[in-house]
Design an enzyme around this catalytic site. Structure first.
Site, short mmCIF file in Angstrom:
data_model
loop_
_atom_site.label_atom_id
_atom_site.label_comp_id
_atom_site.label_asym_id
_atom_site.label_seq_id
_atom_site.Cartn_x
_atom_site.Cartn_y
_atom_site.Cartn_z
N ASP A 159 0.48 -9.21 -6.16
CA ASP A 159 1.83 -8.73 -5.80
C ASP A 159 2.00 -7.26 -6.22
O ASP A 159 3.05 -6.87 -6.74
CB ASP A 159 2.90 -9.61 -6.43
CG ASP A 159 4.25 -9.45 -5.74
OD1 ASP A 159 4.27 -8.99 -4.57
OD2 ASP A 159 5.28 -9.74 -6.35
N LEU A 188 0.82 -1.22 0.00
CA LEU A 188 0.00 0.00 0.00
C LEU A 188 0.85 1.26 0.00
O LEU A 188 0.36 2.33 -0.34
CB LEU A 188 -0.90 0.02 1.24
CG LEU A 188 -2.02 -1.02 1.30
CD1 LEU A 188 -2.77 -0.88 2.61
CD2 LEU A 188 -2.97 -0.85 0.13
N HIS A 229 4.37 -15.75 -4.23
CA HIS A 229 4.77 -15.64 -5.65
C HIS A 229 5.82 -16.62 -6.15
O HIS A 229 6.95 -16.26 -6.45
CB HIS A 229 5.19 -14.21 -5.98
CG HIS A 229 6.17 -13.56 -5.02
ND1 HIS A 229 7.33 -14.16 -4.63
CD2 HIS A 229 6.13 -12.37 -4.39
CE1 HIS A 229 7.98 -13.36 -3.81
NE2 HIS A 229 7.25 -12.27 -3.63
#
Lengths: 322, 434
Positions: free
Chosen positions: B314, B72, B241
């Site tokens: 991601d 963020l 990931h």
């Protein structure tokens, strides 16, 4: 059973650990200790039972209550005692443990009371000396007199050890107190649990005959005895637990967590306490629940019994030899 | 909250719920913040008075997407992204729940920071935001953070963000400690020593470009090692990931052995390979790096057979200054919130995954991994929904992104399908058309 009878029945010239002691031998030491509890409450606390005997308290690690209670025990039994701590000994000058032992051995002591920061060091020392050796705590291995004084405290309050449910809470990983207590309580037929975050529980601890818990509420459920362990400051910095604040929140004994144990559950702590880390003052100071100062009193009696027992066992062994 | 709430009927919808394997035409009723009812026969006789009617025109109505890995940038790097701008981007991408990484400034390793992010997310009134907290204080990899207190404050899981927790003793203790509290650890799977100095996947292209490579074993070895630790300690462990065939194979074996491991991948690892770097395109610089075509295919295979549980965006917003640099110096990462849904649908359109499985990877699977009460169409579940067009072709245009940052290698990529309306807790937070 009379005292003289009891001490002469103990077969071991050394007290290196609880592991390996039989239930009868533990009971014998506890019975013998009982008689010294009475003696210690008299105005005249001194007897001449071990008159002429020499006890050396050899402490390679700091101690207040253990060393003091051994010293007091010696004096009350009429033995001569001297205290050697590492700061005044030649160990600081580079002498090895065995050389120190041999040196002291040459002075013909009857008992060496030894505390050492390394597990197994007291056993090593006992193999090199002609006198009795009492382990006053070796590393994370054993602290037999602490387990005995805990057992005596419990037995006096609960009138038994058999069948009690005991929770040992906190830094089991580094605790010699926990290990000695686990051996003793299991031998005496209590059921033992350990409660701690996984980081403070040693691998395979359940093989010593305990149940493992990570949650205080679950671990304390229905317990007769809540035994708190001291958390050393160097463990609080994020290696084993994140902080003392978090530890107290989840693993510190407070009234709320204690409420899960039996209403008459007894609290034990080997001392010195970290208030606000492993125990809340409210429960530590509750004279109905906390036996923490009783433990200290029992400590003197237990150490007198152990000195008495090993000295007599050593004497018996000598007589037995041609 | 259901009683006396605003009621809305979504009719003429293709209801898609991976959790219950539902795929049928029907209607769904929300009451306040919750789903009140759904099914093929609901409102067959019309919608009663007093209920707002939304005609879905046959489009797909599914649980709102759960994006398990978002940066963020707030607090600390608000010039790149904020909770509000990311919330708007999420809404436009059909995402109704996002989990944000702790690598902010300051690091989310303290209860007060967890509370700050939650409060600002609440004030933004957009999507649901669950912060991760750091495994170690300051993300320094040394001292375990106050996981118990952080979890109580609302930390959803624990991670070191965009770097691995490398020291095996620290990780072992972290796994043990987290296990004591039944908490999830999420690992960035890259051995920092093996990856040191590397800028892209090690291989022919790196050699031609004269860039230091990051070998696939940097990922494989770390994952294999962690799985050994996990087998010893127990607990919950999730790998972020995945990018390599080797790591997929390792996780496949571990799952077969019954280890409690989950994992995810991100769209660039199934939609692109290292060739996207072309002539030093820094928008294709990621961590882990884009890999070979064989790795890309293995990622799709892992998604197909369920070895890879989930897909996360991601999302890694960076401003121009962080990317317009020589390749080695450019920051890693791409924005992903607004491309997650169309790139996920690409796997459906190219025949790689069935629609429900693809949706599961962004709804029910992350809900299961992170134990969220979301990601399903069922009575009593939160009214977090996305209405999307499945088929319509369009081109990704980074200039239209709500995100403050535009660093995407997918600009001008032709895709099919995207969000038409996003509903979080019963409130419409996005409407748009393709």
């Amino acid at each position: 059973m009379t005292k003289a009878h009891a001490s002469s029945l103990f077969p071991h010239p050394h007290l290196l650990g609880i592991e390996g002691l039989l239930a009868d031998e533990i009971s014998l030491l506890l019975d013998l200790s009982e008689s010294y509890v009475e003696q210690n409450r008299q105005a005249n606390k001194k007897r001449a039972l071990l008159q002429g005997r020499t006890v050396i308290n050899l402490f390679f690690e700091n101690s207040t209550r253990t060393r003091t209670s051994f010293e007091l025990g010696c004096k009350r039994l009429g033995a001569d005692s001297i205290n050697m701590s590492v700061s005044t000994s030649s160990v600081k000058k580079g002498e090895t443990l065995i050389d120190t032992a041999m040196t002291l051995n040459a002075m013909h002591p009857d008992v060496l009371v030894v505390r050492h920061p390394h597990s197994g060091a007291v056993k090593l020392l006992s193999e090199k000396v002609a006198c009795s050796v009492i382990n006053a705590g070796d590393g994370s291995h054993e602290h037999p007199t602490q387990a005995l004084l805990d057992a005596l405290t419990i037995r006096r309050r609960k009138k038994r050890l058999q069948g009690l449910r005991v929770a040992i809470c906190g830094d089991v990983l580094h605790s010699r107190v926990a290990r000695s207590n686990i051996h003793l309580l299991n031998t005496m037929g209590a059921s033992v649990r350990v409660v701690a975050p996984e980081t403070l529980l040693p691998t395979g601890i359940e093989r010593l005959g305990v149940e493992r818990f990570h949650d205080m509420a679950q671990g304390l459920e229905g317990c007769d005895i809540v035994m708190m362990l001291r958390l050393q400051r160097e463990r609080m910095n994020g290696n084993f637990i994140p902080s003392s604040k978090e530890y107290f929140r989840f693993f510190g004994l407070d009234a709320e967590k204690l409420a899960r144990a039996k209403p008459d559950a007894l609290i034990l702590h080997p001392g010195p306490m970290n208030r606000g880390v492993e125990i809340d003052s409210e429960v530590a100071d509750d004279i109905e629940r906390s036996a923490i100062y009783e433990q200290v009193e029992m400590g003197v009696a237990v150490r007198m019994a152990c000195l008495d027992a090993v000295i007599h066992a050593a004497g018996n062994n000598k007589k037995a030899k041609p | 909250m259901t009683a006396n709430g605003k009621r809305t009927a979504y009719v003429n919808a293709r209801l898609l719920d991976p959790a219950s394997k539902l795929d049928c035409t029907g209607a769904l009723l929300t009451d306040g913040t919750e789903i009140a009812d759904l099914g093929p026969t609901l409102f067959a006789d019309g919608v009663p008075e007093g209920i707002e009617r939304v005609d879905c025109k046959g489009h797909c109505l599914a649980p709102g997407l759960i994006d398990g890995r978002v940066q963020l940038r707030e607090p600390g790097d608000e010039h790149k992204e904020t909770i509000v701008s990311a919330g708007l981007a999420a809404a436009a991408g059909g995402v109704t729940t996002m989990l944000c990484l702790p690598n902010t400034h300051p690091v989310i390793d303290d209860v007060a920071l967890v509370e700050l992010v939650k409060r600002r997310a609440h004030e933004a009134e957009l999507v649901n935001i669950h912060p991760y907290a750091a495994i170690t204080k300051g993300l320094a990899g040394k001292q375990i953070a106050e996981m118990g207190l952080l979890a109580e404050a609302g930390a959803i899981a624990f991670t070191e963000g965009v770097k691995a927790l490398h020291n095996p003793m620290t990780l072992r203790r972290a796994l043990q400690y987290a296990h004591s509290f039944d908490l999830l650890l999420v690992q960035h799977p890259e051995d920092p020593d093996l990856a040191a100095g590397g800028a892209m996947n090690a291989g022919e292209l790196a050699t031609r470009l004269g860039l230091s490579g990051i070998p696939t074993i940097a990922e494989t070895i770390l994952v294999e090692r962690d799985l050994r630790l996990l087998a010893d300690t127990g607990g919950r462990y999730h790998v972020a990931h995945l990018s390599t065939a080797g790591a997929v194979a390792a996780i496949r074996r571990a799952k077969a052995e019954g280890l409690n491991v989950t994992c995810e991948t991100a769209p660039p690892y199934f939609a692109l390979n290292e060739n996207a770097i072309g002539d030093y395109r820094t928008f294709a610089k990621l961590s882990p790096p884009l890999r070979s075509e064989d790795d890309r295919k293995a990622i799709i295979e892992g998604l197909s057979d369920g070895t890879i549980d989930a897909i996360a965006s991601d999302h890694a917003p960076h401003d121009q200054d962080s990317k317009r640099l020589p390749f080695v110096q450019a920051e890693n990462g791409i924005v992903g919130l607004e491309t997650l849904l169309p790139l996920m649908l690409e796997l459906v359109h190219n025949g790689s995954l069935p629609l429900l499985r693809a949706l599961e990877a962004v709804t029910a699977a992350p809900a299961r991994i992170f134990r969220l009460d979301a990601g399903a169409l069922a009575k009593g579940k939160p009214a977090d929904l996305v209405l999307f067009d499945l088929d319509k072709p369009w081109k990704i245009d980074v200039e239209k992104f709500r995100s403050k940052s535009k660093n995407s290698p997918f600009d001008e990529r032709p895709v099919q399908g995207g969000a038409l309306q996003t509903i979080a807790a019963g409130r419409t937070i996005f409407t748009g058309k393709i």
